[in-house]
Design a protein around this motif. Structure first.
Motif, PDB file in Angstrom:
ATOM      1  N   GLN A  17       0.669  -0.882   0.108  1.00  0.00           N
ATOM      2  CA  GLN A  17      -0.048   0.066  -0.025  1.00  0.00           C
ATOM      3  C   GLN A  17       0.778   1.418   0.165  1.00  0.00           C
ATOM      4  O   GLN A  17       0.598   2.276  -0.836  1.00  0.00           O
ATOM      5  N   PHE A  20       2.027   2.312  -3.422  1.00  0.00           N
ATOM      6  CA  PHE A  20       0.884   3.305  -4.097  1.00  0.00           C
ATOM      7  C   PHE A  20       0.798   4.653  -3.769  1.00  0.00           C
ATOM      8  O   PHE A  20       0.833   5.327  -4.492  1.00  0.00           O
ATOM      9  N   VAL A  24       1.590   7.931  -6.068  1.00  0.00           N
ATOM     10  CA  VAL A  24       0.755   9.093  -6.144  1.00  0.00           C
ATOM     11  C   VAL A  24       1.493  10.295  -5.786  1.00  0.00           C
ATOM     12  O   VAL A  24       1.267  11.242  -6.796  1.00  0.00           O
ATOM     13  N   GLN A  28       1.575  13.051  -8.550  1.00  0.00           N
ATOM     14  CA  GLN A  28       0.141  13.729  -8.803  1.00  0.00           C
ATOM     15  C   GLN A  28      -0.047  15.256  -9.326  1.00  0.00           C
ATOM     16  O   GLN A  28      -0.732  15.545 -10.089  1.00  0.00           O
ATOM     17  N   LYS A  46      -8.873  16.642 -11.596  1.00  0.00           N
ATOM     18  CA  LYS A  46      -8.712  15.855 -10.403  1.00  0.00           C
ATOM     19  C   LYS A  46      -9.234  14.542 -10.810  1.00  0.00           C
ATOM     20  O   LYS A  46      -8.606  13.434 -10.587  1.00  0.00           O
ATOM     21  N   GLN A  50      -6.783  11.246 -11.183  1.00  0.00           N
ATOM     22  CA  GLN A  50      -6.872   9.891 -10.279  1.00  0.00           C
ATOM     23  C   GLN A  50      -7.368   8.996 -11.059  1.00  0.00           C
ATOM     24  O   GLN A  50      -6.912   7.755 -10.794  1.00  0.00           O
ATOM     25  N   LEU A  54      -5.406   5.099 -11.058  1.00  0.00           N
ATOM     26  CA  LEU A  54      -6.262   3.918 -10.895  1.00  0.00           C
ATOM     27  C   LEU A  54      -5.928   2.857 -12.208  1.00  0.00           C
ATOM     28  O   LEU A  54      -5.769   1.571 -11.774  1.00  0.00           O
ATOM     29  N   TYR A  57      -2.614   1.252 -11.890  1.00  0.00           N
ATOM     30  CA  TYR A  57      -2.617   0.435 -10.740  1.00  0.00           C
ATOM     31  C   TYR A  57      -3.064  -0.969 -11.280  1.00  0.00           C
ATOM     32  O   TYR A  57      -2.515  -2.147 -10.978  1.00  0.00           O
ATOM     33  N   ARG A  58      -4.374  -0.754 -11.786  1.00  0.00           N
ATOM     34  CA  ARG A  58      -4.851  -1.896 -12.155  1.00  0.00           C
ATOM     35  C   ARG A  58      -4.221  -2.577 -13.435  1.00  0.00           C
ATOM     36  O   ARG A  58      -4.601  -3.869 -13.883  1.00  0.00           O
TER      37      ARG A  58
ATOM     38  N   TRP B  63      -4.327  17.285  -1.617  1.00  0.00           N
ATOM     39  CA  TRP B  63      -3.490  16.261  -1.926  1.00  0.00           C
ATOM     40  C   TRP B  63      -3.794  15.101  -0.693  1.00  0.00           C
ATOM     41  O   TRP B  63      -3.820  13.845  -1.508  1.00  0.00           O
ATOM     42  N   GLN B  65      -6.571  14.636   0.682  1.00  0.00           N
ATOM     43  CA  GLN B  65      -7.843  14.026   0.529  1.00  0.00           C
ATOM     44  C   GLN B  65      -7.934  13.402  -0.782  1.00  0.00           C
ATOM     45  O   GLN B  65      -8.588  12.558  -1.208  1.00  0.00           O
ATOM     46  N   TYR B  66      -7.301  13.816  -1.477  1.00  0.00           N
ATOM     47  CA  TYR B  66      -6.979  13.236  -3.242  1.00  0.00           C
ATOM     48  C   TYR B  66      -6.583  12.023  -3.137  1.00  0.00           C
ATOM     49  O   TYR B  66      -6.919  10.828  -3.785  1.00  0.00           O
ATOM     50  N   LEU B  67      -5.276  11.631  -2.350  1.00  0.00           N
ATOM     51  CA  LEU B  67      -4.853  10.215  -1.927  1.00  0.00           C
ATOM     52  C   LEU B  67      -5.862   9.526  -1.125  1.00  0.00           C
ATOM     53  O   LEU B  67      -6.075   8.154  -1.512  1.00  0.00           O
ATOM     54  N   GLU B  69      -9.158   9.574  -1.375  1.00  0.00           N
ATOM     55  CA  GLU B  69      -9.983   8.940  -2.229  1.00  0.00           C
ATOM     56  C   GLU B  69      -9.421   8.070  -3.056  1.00  0.00           C
ATOM     57  O   GLU B  69     -10.165   6.953  -3.232  1.00  0.00           O
ATOM     58  N   LEU B  70      -8.406   8.077  -3.757  1.00  0.00           N
ATOM     59  CA  LEU B  70      -7.600   7.170  -4.516  1.00  0.00           C
ATOM     60  C   LEU B  70      -7.587   5.787  -3.775  1.00  0.00           C
ATOM     61  O   LEU B  70      -7.855   4.695  -4.531  1.00  0.00           O
ATOM     62  N   ARG B  71      -6.995   5.584  -2.507  1.00  0.00           N
ATOM     63  CA  ARG B  71      -7.067   4.449  -1.690  1.00  0.00           C
ATOM     64  C   ARG B  71      -8.513   3.736  -1.788  1.00  0.00           C
ATOM     65  O   ARG B  71      -8.434   2.603  -1.718  1.00  0.00           O
ATOM     66  N   LYS B  73     -10.754   4.047  -3.931  1.00  0.00           N
ATOM     67  CA  LYS B  73     -11.092   3.765  -5.080  1.00  0.00           C
ATOM     68  C   LYS B  73     -10.425   2.513  -5.406  1.00  0.00           C
ATOM     69  O   LYS B  73     -10.965   1.517  -6.248  1.00  0.00           O
ATOM     70  N   VAL B  74      -9.268   2.403  -4.879  1.00  0.00           N
ATOM     71  CA  VAL B  74      -8.302   0.944  -5.102  1.00  0.00           C
ATOM     72  C   VAL B  74      -8.686   0.035  -4.468  1.00  0.00           C
ATOM     73  O   VAL B  74      -8.949  -1.118  -4.726  1.00  0.00           O
ATOM     74  N   ALA B  76     -12.104  -0.352  -3.309  1.00  0.00           N
ATOM     75  CA  ALA B  76     -13.448  -0.759  -3.954  1.00  0.00           C
ATOM     76  C   ALA B  76     -13.670  -0.414  -5.296  1.00  0.00           C
ATOM     77  O   ALA B  76     -13.961   0.757  -5.500  1.00  0.00           O
ATOM     78  N   PRO B  77     -13.487  -1.426  -6.212  1.00  0.00           N
ATOM     79  CA  PRO B  77     -13.672  -0.752  -7.799  1.00  0.00           C
ATOM     80  C   PRO B  77     -15.041  -0.640  -7.953  1.00  0.00           C
ATOM     81  O   PRO B  77     -15.867  -1.057  -7.338  1.00  0.00           O
ATOM     82  N   SER B  78     -15.092   0.485  -8.819  1.00  0.00           N
ATOM     83  CA  SER B  78     -16.267   1.026  -8.882  1.00  0.00           C
ATOM     84  C   SER B  78     -17.090   0.119  -9.844  1.00  0.00           C
ATOM     85  O   SER B  78     -16.806  -1.062 -10.361  1.00  0.00           O
TER      86      SER B  78
END
Lengths: 181, 172
Positions: A17, A20, A24, A28, A46, A50, A54, A57-58, B63, B65-67, B69-71, B73-74, B76-78
């Motif tokens: 983790q 990652f 970023v 970023q 933004k 982001q 993703l 990463y995927r 930044w 908050q940005y990170l 949110e990214l964590r 999203k990683v 829990a895939p949408s």
């Protein structure tokens, strides 16, 4: 590829983790600014940057390491921006509204300079997306033509031509603006 | 050198890609041609202005908050990603996926049929003679049971009593 990139990718593939987070934090700002300058909208910038992280990463398993991590991330971001622009232009939105009301931006004392920057921003937004991306990567990110060619997945000669055309167009438009003033 | 040739190489010159005799020739022309010097200056001004195009400088909190949110999203895939993966499974393994799909449809169809369609009651004619005789002997009892089943309120007790009295008189 750099040793540091290889080590970071190995950690990412092990599901680390903190790797990652490092990825970023390293990229970023560059990705956000590129997306911002292409879309001229902070929310879109933004979301796009982001999404680029993703996808990287995927898609880590598919990354063959022929280009640097940075080049790869730029490529994903540029492709997302190009899709975004294509979608918005196809919807007839044209150049998106100016969104430079940023309180942290450098204050512009010279009204004429401000007007030139506004005109330039409109002119950059009106460029063909490929030229726009090439120009921004060259001027704002200081990338060599070879790396831009990797990002754009185009021959280096095409990148040079795109850059020259973009600068020439902007030069002409700014000249016209100065003549008008 | 002609002006057109000079102007077509100005960006290369500014990029530092022009070297050797080509560079010397261009610089020689520039010293003699004010128009091309002006063009060179104009391109430099344009590039400088492009470099000054502003972009936001979000604060550190942005930044963080940005990170975050990214964590998330990683982790829990949408749902579009999950849907995409599911659909990708169909395209990767079309035959097993199709077989599973058909099996699922059949299971649902058969279950629905079993639950909704009642088996038909056997016709009286189909009962054999022994069963018919047994039923006729218990006919009174069965009629009483029907009556009891139809009782829902206490007021119906009178009906039973009125029926019960003649029966007792008959028995006496």
């Amino acid at each position: 590829m750099k040793e540091a990139d290889l080590a970071l990718i190995a950690r990412l593939r092990q599901g680390d983790q903190s790797a990652f987070d490092t990825l970023v934090r390293q990229h970023q700002k560059a990705l956000f600014r590129l997306a911002y300058r292409m879309t001229r909208n902070a929310d879109d910038a933004k979301d796009i940057s982001q999404e680029a992280f993703l996808r990287a990463y995927r898609g880590l398993e598919a990354f063959d390491g022929r280009s640097s991590l940075s080049t790869w991330l730029y490529r994903i971001t540029v492709n997302l921006c190009l899709s975004h622009l294509k979608q918005h232009r196809a919807a007839g939105e044209g150049a998106m509204p100016e969104n430079y009301a940023d309180p942290s931006a450098r204050p512009l004392e010279d009204l004429q300079e401000r007007e030139r920057l506004r005109a330039l921003s409109e002119a950059v937004a009106a460029l063909p997306p490929q030229q726009q991306a090439t120009l921004l990567l060259r001027v704002h990110h200081g990338l060599p033509y070879r790396e831009i060619a990797e990002i754009m997945e185009s021959p280096e000669g095409t990148v040079r031509v795109n850059y020259f055309h973009a600068v020439a167009k902007l030069r002409t438009q700014l000249k016209d603006l100065r003549d008008d003033v | 050198m002609e002006c057109d040739a000079c102007r077509s190489k100005l960006l290369e010159y500014l990029d530092g890609d022009l070297t050797g005799p080509a560079q010397g020739e261009l610089e020689a022309h520039l010293t003699q041609c004010p128009g091309c010097r002006e063009e060179l200056q104009g391109i430099q001004d344009t590039l400088s202005l492009i470099a000054r195009m502003p972009a936001p400088e979000p604060p550190e909190a942005f930044w963080q908050q940005y990170l975050r949110e990214l964590r998330q999203k990683v982790a829990a895939p949408s749902w579009p990603a999950r849907l995409q993966q599911w659909l990708a499974g169909f395209t990767r393994r079309p035959i097993p996926a199709l077989a599973v799909g058909i099996a699922l449809v059949l299971v649902v169809f058969l279950t629905w049929n079993t639950l909704t369609v009642q088996p038909p009651a056997p016709p009286v004619a189909s009962l054999d003679l022994t069963e018919q005789l047994a039923l006729s002997q218990d006919l009174d009892l069965l009629q009483e049971m029907d009556l009891l089943e139809s009782l829902e309120l206490l007021e119906d007790w009178d009906v039973i009593e009125s029926r019960d009295i003649p029966d007792r008189q008959r028995a006496a």
